[in-house]
Design an enzyme around this catalytic site. Structure first.
Site, PDB file in Angstrom:
ATOM      1  N   SER A 135      52.625  42.699  53.484  1.00  0.00           N
ATOM      2  CA  SER A 135      51.659  41.894  53.911  1.00  0.00           C
ATOM      3  C   SER A 135      51.964  41.372  55.331  1.00  0.00           C
ATOM      4  CB  SER A 135      51.647  40.446  53.287  1.00  0.00           C
ATOM      5  OG  SER A 135      51.151  40.887  51.949  1.00  0.00           O
ATOM      6  N   HIS A 157      47.217  48.559  54.284  1.00  0.00           N
ATOM      7  CA  HIS A 157      47.138  47.289  53.660  1.00  0.00           C
ATOM      8  C   HIS A 157      45.998  46.899  52.874  1.00  0.00           C
ATOM      9  CE1 HIS A 157      47.604  42.675  54.326  1.00  0.00           C
ATOM     10  NE2 HIS A 157      48.181  42.905  53.267  1.00  0.00           N
ATOM     11  N   GLU A 179      43.615  47.816  56.193  1.00  0.00           N
ATOM     12  CA  GLU A 179      44.182  47.747  57.505  1.00  0.00           C
ATOM     13  C   GLU A 179      45.284  49.199  57.401  1.00  0.00           C
ATOM     14  OE1 GLU A 179      44.476  43.296  58.778  1.00  0.00           O
ATOM     15  OE2 GLU A 179      46.024  43.993  57.417  1.00  0.00           O
ATOM     16  N   ASN A 192      46.380  38.744  58.134  1.00  0.00           N
ATOM     17  CA  ASN A 192      47.310  37.782  57.726  1.00  0.00           C
ATOM     18  C   ASN A 192      47.857  37.091  58.910  1.00  0.00           C
ATOM     19  OD1 ASN A 192      47.196  38.301  55.007  1.00  0.00           O
ATOM     20  ND2 ASN A 192      48.962  39.616  54.928  1.00  0.00           N
TER      21      ASN A 192
HETATM   22  N1  CAA Z   1      37.835  43.676  39.526  1.00  0.00           N
HETATM   23  C1  CAA Z   1      36.632  44.342  39.656  1.00  0.00           C
HETATM   24  N2  CAA Z   1      35.519  43.737  40.506  1.00  0.00           N
HETATM   25  C2  CAA Z   1      35.973  42.532  40.820  1.00  0.00           C
HETATM   26  C3  CAA Z   1      36.984  41.967  40.672  1.00  0.00           C
HETATM   27  C4  CAA Z   1      38.030  42.420  40.074  1.00  0.00           C
HETATM   28  N3  CAA Z   1      39.412  42.020  39.710  1.00  0.00           N
HETATM   29  N4  CAA Z   1      36.788  40.669  41.378  1.00  0.00           N
HETATM   30  C5  CAA Z   1      35.684  40.438  41.742  1.00  0.00           C
HETATM   31  N5  CAA Z   1      35.127  41.536  41.243  1.00  0.00           N
HETATM   32  C6  CAA Z   1      33.632  42.040  41.855  1.00  0.00           C
HETATM   33  C7  CAA Z   1      32.825  41.194  40.873  1.00  0.00           C
HETATM   34  O1  CAA Z   1      32.355  42.251  39.817  1.00  0.00           O
HETATM   35  C8  CAA Z   1      31.340  41.107  41.846  1.00  0.00           C
HETATM   36  O2  CAA Z   1      30.589  42.312  42.004  1.00  0.00           O
HETATM   37  P1  CAA Z   1      29.264  42.349  42.328  1.00  0.00           P
HETATM   38  O3  CAA Z   1      28.940  41.641  43.539  1.00  0.00           O
HETATM   39  O4  CAA Z   1      28.977  43.838  42.471  1.00  0.00           O
HETATM   40  O5  CAA Z   1      28.602  42.021  41.252  1.00  0.00           O
HETATM   41  C9  CAA Z   1      32.004  41.001  42.973  1.00  0.00           C
HETATM   42  O6  CAA Z   1      33.369  41.313  43.146  1.00  0.00           O
HETATM   43  C10 CAA Z   1      32.098  39.319  43.211  1.00  0.00           C
HETATM   44  O7  CAA Z   1      32.894  38.778  41.991  1.00  0.00           O
HETATM   45  P2  CAA Z   1      32.240  37.321  41.293  1.00  0.00           P
HETATM   46  O8  CAA Z   1      30.574  37.396  41.252  1.00  0.00           O
HETATM   47  O9  CAA Z   1      33.013  37.449  39.928  1.00  0.00           O
HETATM   48  O10 CAA Z   1      32.873  36.244  42.014  1.00  0.00           O
HETATM   49  P3  CAA Z   1      32.897  35.671  43.539  1.00  0.00           P
HETATM   50  O11 CAA Z   1      31.484  35.997  44.061  1.00  0.00           O
HETATM   51  O12 CAA Z   1      33.333  34.412  43.133  1.00  0.00           O
HETATM   52  O13 CAA Z   1      34.111  36.646  44.245  1.00  0.00           O
HETATM   53  C11 CAA Z   1      36.000  37.149  44.943  1.00  0.00           C
HETATM   54  C12 CAA Z   1      35.334  36.710  43.954  1.00  0.00           C
HETATM   55  C13 CAA Z   1      35.552  38.609  45.250  1.00  0.00           C
HETATM   56  C14 CAA Z   1      37.442  37.226  44.524  1.00  0.00           C
HETATM   57  C15 CAA Z   1      35.625  35.897  46.296  1.00  0.00           C
HETATM   58  O14 CAA Z   1      35.884  34.801  45.632  1.00  0.00           O
HETATM   59  C16 CAA Z   1      36.475  36.444  47.435  1.00  0.00           C
HETATM   60  O15 CAA Z   1      36.061  37.293  48.481  1.00  0.00           O
HETATM   61  N6  CAA Z   1      37.848  35.393  47.317  1.00  0.00           N
HETATM   62  C17 CAA Z   1      38.525  35.475  48.544  1.00  0.00           C
HETATM   63  C18 CAA Z   1      39.344  36.671  48.538  1.00  0.00           C
HETATM   64  C19 CAA Z   1      40.102  37.042  49.618  1.00  0.00           C
HETATM   65  O16 CAA Z   1      40.164  36.277  50.816  1.00  0.00           O
HETATM   66  N7  CAA Z   1      41.054  37.932  49.650  1.00  0.00           N
HETATM   67  C20 CAA Z   1      42.180  38.445  50.613  1.00  0.00           C
HETATM   68  C21 CAA Z   1      43.696  37.567  50.166  1.00  0.00           C
HETATM   69  S1  CAA Z   1      44.721  37.924  51.409  1.00  0.00           S
HETATM   70  C22 CAA Z   1      45.346  39.604  51.071  1.00  0.00           C
HETATM   71  O17 CAA Z   1      44.974  40.084  50.046  1.00  0.00           O
HETATM   72  C23 CAA Z   1      46.297  40.092  52.194  1.00  0.00           C
HETATM   73  C24 CAA Z   1      47.582  39.539  51.787  1.00  0.00           C
HETATM   74  O18 CAA Z   1      48.527  40.628  52.248  1.00  0.00           O
HETATM   75  C25 CAA Z   1      48.039  38.440  51.095  1.00  0.00           C
HETATM   76  P1  NAD Z   2      53.444  41.416  42.182  1.00  0.00           P
HETATM   77  O1  NAD Z   2      54.622  40.250  42.228  1.00  0.00           O
HETATM   78  O2  NAD Z   2      52.250  40.884  41.519  1.00  0.00           O
HETATM   79  O3  NAD Z   2      54.010  42.667  41.821  1.00  0.00           O
HETATM   80  C1  NAD Z   2      54.992  43.204  42.208  1.00  0.00           C
HETATM   81  C2  NAD Z   2      55.543  44.395  41.274  1.00  0.00           C
HETATM   82  O4  NAD Z   2      56.657  45.167  41.816  1.00  0.00           O
HETATM   83  C3  NAD Z   2      56.148  43.853  39.914  1.00  0.00           C
HETATM   84  O5  NAD Z   2      55.393  44.492  38.745  1.00  0.00           O
HETATM   85  C4  NAD Z   2      57.462  44.210  40.034  1.00  0.00           C
HETATM   86  O6  NAD Z   2      58.147  44.567  38.685  1.00  0.00           O
HETATM   87  C5  NAD Z   2      57.383  45.716  40.721  1.00  0.00           C
HETATM   88  N1  NAD Z   2      58.655  45.963  41.343  1.00  0.00           N
HETATM   89  C6  NAD Z   2      59.846  45.122  42.003  1.00  0.00           C
HETATM   90  N2  NAD Z   2      60.634  46.080  42.467  1.00  0.00           N
HETATM   91  C7  NAD Z   2      60.496  47.402  42.180  1.00  0.00           C
HETATM   92  C8  NAD Z   2      60.960  48.519  42.539  1.00  0.00           C
HETATM   93  N3  NAD Z   2      62.247  48.740  43.006  1.00  0.00           N
HETATM   94  N4  NAD Z   2      60.322  49.555  42.157  1.00  0.00           N
HETATM   95  C9  NAD Z   2      59.163  49.668  41.365  1.00  0.00           C
HETATM   96  N5  NAD Z   2      58.544  48.365  41.456  1.00  0.00           N
HETATM   97  C10 NAD Z   2      59.180  47.216  41.507  1.00  0.00           C
HETATM   98  O7  NAD Z   2      53.086  41.586  43.784  1.00  0.00           O
HETATM   99  P2  NAD Z   2      51.865  41.895  44.451  1.00  0.00           P
HETATM  100  O8  NAD Z   2      51.238  40.557  44.894  1.00  0.00           O
HETATM  101  O9  NAD Z   2      51.295  42.990  43.827  1.00  0.00           O
HETATM  102  O10 NAD Z   2      52.519  42.162  45.877  1.00  0.00           O
HETATM  103  C11 NAD Z   2      52.980  43.500  46.114  1.00  0.00           C
HETATM  104  C12 NAD Z   2      52.917  43.903  47.514  1.00  0.00           C
HETATM  105  O11 NAD Z   2      51.611  43.786  48.208  1.00  0.00           O
HETATM  106  C13 NAD Z   2      53.820  42.937  48.468  1.00  0.00           C
HETATM  107  O12 NAD Z   2      54.459  43.569  49.459  1.00  0.00           O
HETATM  108  C14 NAD Z   2      52.751  42.106  48.820  1.00  0.00           C
HETATM  109  O13 NAD Z   2      53.094  41.408  50.183  1.00  0.00           O
HETATM  110  C15 NAD Z   2      51.576  42.959  49.108  1.00  0.00           C
HETATM  111  N6  NAD Z   2      50.317  42.090  49.229  1.00  0.00           N
HETATM  112  C16 NAD Z   2      50.060  41.072  48.528  1.00  0.00           C
HETATM  113  C17 NAD Z   2      48.756  40.648  48.115  1.00  0.00           C
HETATM  114  C18 NAD Z   2      48.554  39.421  47.433  1.00  0.00           C
HETATM  115  O14 NAD Z   2      47.263  39.076  47.637  1.00  0.00           O
HETATM  116  N7  NAD Z   2      49.264  39.429  46.458  1.00  0.00           N
HETATM  117  C19 NAD Z   2      47.698  41.170  49.100  1.00  0.00           C
HETATM  118  C20 NAD Z   2      48.122  42.132  50.042  1.00  0.00           C
HETATM  119  C21 NAD Z   2      49.485  42.851  50.037  1.00  0.00           C
END
Ligand code: CAA
Ligand code: NAD
Length: 335
Positions: free
Chosen positions: A161, A184, A196, A234
């Protein structure tokens, strides 16, 4: 002057119109790629980490017909990953194959095998996608080990991330660094359309083209970014999430009111606290910690990533968000 896609996004801001714009962009890239020579075709993918992200990546790969190996350090973690996949597949099946939910799920699961043996996991694979804990050391150790086990043509990708893809790639030899990039995905992977692709200065064009092609094949829309902290999403999203926690610490507003405000006032699908719980408070903490090093070298503003006591306290207490059953909110079912 706004580009057409930006202008339409600005003027017509309903969710369905934005989705239609994204779908149009995806199909235009797909058409373009079908006439553009690309790198070698990826058929087998190995995913490391069976947590939130790795499970989702394995699932969407299997759904698109790739042969997937999912690897983690324990059988329990693999079981957790398969549970995440089965739950998600039953949602997908309800839409795609309502008359045969079990058959649909079985067919996709048949494309996924699991192992705790990391060396065996990469035998003969075309693409490694790493989605393990957000620690540069652990990621580098894993890739350093895999470099000598995977075939020379295999492409390595990290789903980090926030860490430097270049620094992770440097755990491998020079030739592999040309076949190394960031890939990503976003959470929840089955629902979020974006990927990404992060090119390091060493990533070859053929590696980049292969990754773009496979991203489209699994139904996602690729965007490209240089190897900068947080890439595109991010870099903008994480400072916003961290600032929302600071608002609560200052007593400006409650998490519930901030979530309601951003959902109803800014049209976000989830407010920042629901999203923090969804992403995982541990993952958010690792990102902020990693960026403090970048702040020291001036790559990102120091104020954006100052430590936050409330966040650290929740993580210390094991309140990691949905996956542990409690974060800023409490959950009946862990995800
Ligand atoms: N598996 C399969 N399908 C899923 C699912 C899952 N786990 N979660 C949601 N869906 C599908 C649903 O089936 C539904 O599909 P249809 O539109 O075709 O019916 C659709 O996604 C929307 O889901 P819901 O109707 O259940 O619920 P919602 O409208 O509230 O959406 C959500 C749920 C998609 C999670 C929405 O709340 C959302 O977009 N949230 C924001 C998520 C976000 O910002 N993600 C980025 C996080 S940052 C990141 O990932 C990067 C990082 O490195 C940290
Ligand atoms: P998570 O904690 O749900 O899962 C991590 C998994 O990695 C665990 O099952 C752990 O047992 C496993 N693990 C740790 N060390 C390992 C190794 N050496 N070999 C194999 N498996 C190992 O974490 P997550 O949320 O799935 O995040 C995983 C990666 O994806 C991170 O780099 C995170 O920054 C990135 N990411 C997370 C998100 C998010 O929304 N959570 C979104 C995009 C990217």
């Amino acid at each position: 002057m706004l580009s057409p896609i930006l202008r339409s996004a600005t003027m017509s801001s309903t969710r369905s119109q934005l989705n239609a714009a994204a779908a149009t962009r995806l199909s235009s890239i797909q058409r373009h790629l079908s006439t553009t020579p690309s790198g070698s075709r990826i058929e087998r993918m190995t995913v490391f980490g069976a947590g939130l992200m790795g499970a989702g990546i394995a699932q969407v790969g299997a759904q698109s017909g790739l042969k997937v190996t999912l690897s983690d350090v324990t059988d329990k973690a693999l079981e957790n990953g398969l549970n995440i996949i089965s739950k998600s597949l039953s949602r997908v099946a309800k839409k795609k194959s309502p008359d045969d939910i079990e058959g649909f799920t079985k067919k996709i699961l048949a494309n996924i095998e699991t192992t705790t043996d990391a060396g065996k996991a990469v035998e003969d694979t075309d693409l490694v996608v790493e989605a393990i804990i957000e620690s540069i050391k652990v990621k580098r150790d894993l890739f350093g080990f895999l470099d000598s086990k995977a075939k020379a043509e295999c492409i390595f990708a990290t789903n980090t991330s926030s860490l430097s893809v270049t620094e992770i790639a440097e755990s491998c030899g020079k030739e592999r660094q040309e076949r190394f990039a960031g890939l990503h995905f976003f959470n929840p992977v089955p629902a979020m359309k974006l990927v990404e692709i992060i090119r390091t200065p060493q990533t070859s064009t053929s590696t980049y083209e292969s990754l773009k092609e496979v991203t489209l094949r699994i139904g996602k829309a690729p965007v490209t970014c240089n190897d900068t902290p947080g890439f595109i999403v991010n870099r903008l999203l994480v400072p916003y999430l961290l600032e929302s926690i600071r608002m609560v610490e200052r007593g400006d507003a409650t998490p519930e009111d901030i979530d309601t405000a951003m959902e109803l006032g800014a049209g976000y699908p989830m407010g920042p606290f629901k999203l923090l719980d969804f992403v995982g408070l541990d993952t958010t903490t690792y990102i902020a910690q990693g960026w403090r090093g970048k702040a020291a070298s001036g790559q990102i503003s120091k104020e954006l990533v100052e430590p936050i006591e409330l966040l650290d306290k929740l993580v210390k207490e094991g309140k990691l968000g949905r996956k542990s059953g409690q974060g800023f909110y409490e959950y009946e079912n862990k995800k």
